[in-house]
Design an enzyme around this catalytic site. Sequence first.
Site, short mmCIF file in Angstrom:
data_model
loop_
_atom_site.label_atom_id
_atom_site.label_comp_id
_atom_site.label_asym_id
_atom_site.label_seq_id
_atom_site.Cartn_x
_atom_site.Cartn_y
_atom_site.Cartn_z
N GLU A 152 0.83 -1.20 0.00
CA GLU A 152 0.00 0.00 0.00
C GLU A 152 0.87 1.26 0.00
OE1 GLU A 152 -2.63 -0.10 3.30
OE2 GLU A 152 -3.75 -1.86 2.58
N ARG A 179 -5.67 6.05 -23.71
CA ARG A 179 -6.03 5.33 -24.94
C ARG A 179 -7.37 4.60 -24.82
NH1 ARG A 179 -0.23 2.55 -25.79
NH2 ARG A 179 -0.26 2.84 -23.52
N HIS A 214 -4.10 11.76 -25.49
CA HIS A 214 -4.22 10.91 -26.67
C HIS A 214 -5.45 11.28 -27.50
CE1 HIS A 214 -3.37 7.43 -29.11
NE2 HIS A 214 -4.59 6.95 -28.93
N LYS A 260 -2.57 2.42 -42.57
CA LYS A 260 -2.23 1.17 -41.89
C LYS A 260 -3.50 0.51 -41.38
CE LYS A 260 -1.93 2.68 -37.13
NZ LYS A 260 -1.19 2.74 -35.88
N THR A 283 5.21 0.75 -28.03
CA THR A 283 6.07 -0.36 -28.45
C THR A 283 6.87 -0.02 -29.69
OG1 THR A 283 4.31 -1.37 -29.78
CG2 THR A 283 4.48 -2.05 -27.47
N ALA A 284 6.59 1.14 -30.30
CA ALA A 284 7.30 1.67 -31.47
C ALA A 284 7.05 0.88 -32.74
CB ALA A 284 8.80 1.77 -31.19
N GLY A 285 6.06 -0.01 -32.74
CA GLY A 285 5.75 -0.76 -33.95
C GLY A 285 5.23 0.13 -35.06
N THR A 286 4.29 1.02 -34.73
CA THR A 286 3.70 1.90 -35.73
C THR A 286 4.75 2.82 -36.34
OG1 THR A 286 1.50 1.90 -34.71
CG2 THR A 286 2.05 3.79 -36.08
#
Length: 318
Positions: free
Chosen positions: A42, A99, A133, A197, A228-231
């Site tokens: 806690e 998000r 966002h 995309k 995650t830096a994929g885009t």
Amino acid sequence: MADKSNIMIFSGSAHPELAQEISEILGIPVGKCSLGKFSDGETSVNISETVRGRDVYVIQPTCDPVNDNLMELCIMIDAMKRASAGKINAVIPYYGYARQDRKAKPRDPISSKLVADIIGVAGAADVMTIDLHAPQIQGYFNIPVNHLEGMPVLAKYFLEKNFAAKDLVIVSPDHGSVTRARNFAHYFNCPIAIIDKRRPKANVSEVMNIIGDVNGKTCLLVDDMIDTAGTITNAANALTQFGATEVYACATHPVLSGPAIERIQNSSIKEMVLLNTMPLPKEKQIDKITILSVAPLLAEAMRRIINNESVSVLYNHD
């Protein structure tokens, strides 16, 4: 500035370096408080000096570990409310759960609304944040929200590189960031392109096509956060395949979770510029990543609020 003796700044444990930088700019010391955990996990908070009747600013991004930092923020706010603070301002450079802002499919939660309610009920009278966002999240709060933009800080950095407008294209990594890319292109008086995309599942993206001319151009990808830096890396690699000579990227929030650093390192991105809305651990500080400070932006917004001046001038895109 108005009487500083009535203003106090406190920092949660998420990003004390940013709070210290803001403190030095404003000339107001960071207040003393003890933050920790009980043996069962806690959160423990103790405010070590009087806040009675003061205007208090609590600086705490709700970054990883998101739930711990969010709970710590709310407990700090509650402690100050119960200590009779005059007005409690929550400065949240990065707003977690942003998000989850709508029901994308049946039985989805709207977590960003829930978090807004929790912060309000805890006792915050005002919220300051950077690049939500989804801008409509401002409406999820029942208290005033000062929604600042990181764009001018990023634009200033790239303007100093003196790119030729005829050779530069601002690129949106998806359809959702088109407005952001168009506003960013305003600084450079240059065209935009859009990555088309699809996202088969969360944190996975596939480039389908590129809308706009990028052949022989310097491309600058613009987004609000890199997770995650994929885009962003898929987009950068696609731009190179479509003939871009150089690819840069920038975003406000360096979430950089999972395989993000490896993907950025192995991508065609020449430089990625991010803001310090949350701390970046040393193991993630690679040569390709440049970090700029949002402390001057937050400090100026706080100064204007303290002096009852307009904050809207900070949104000027000129």
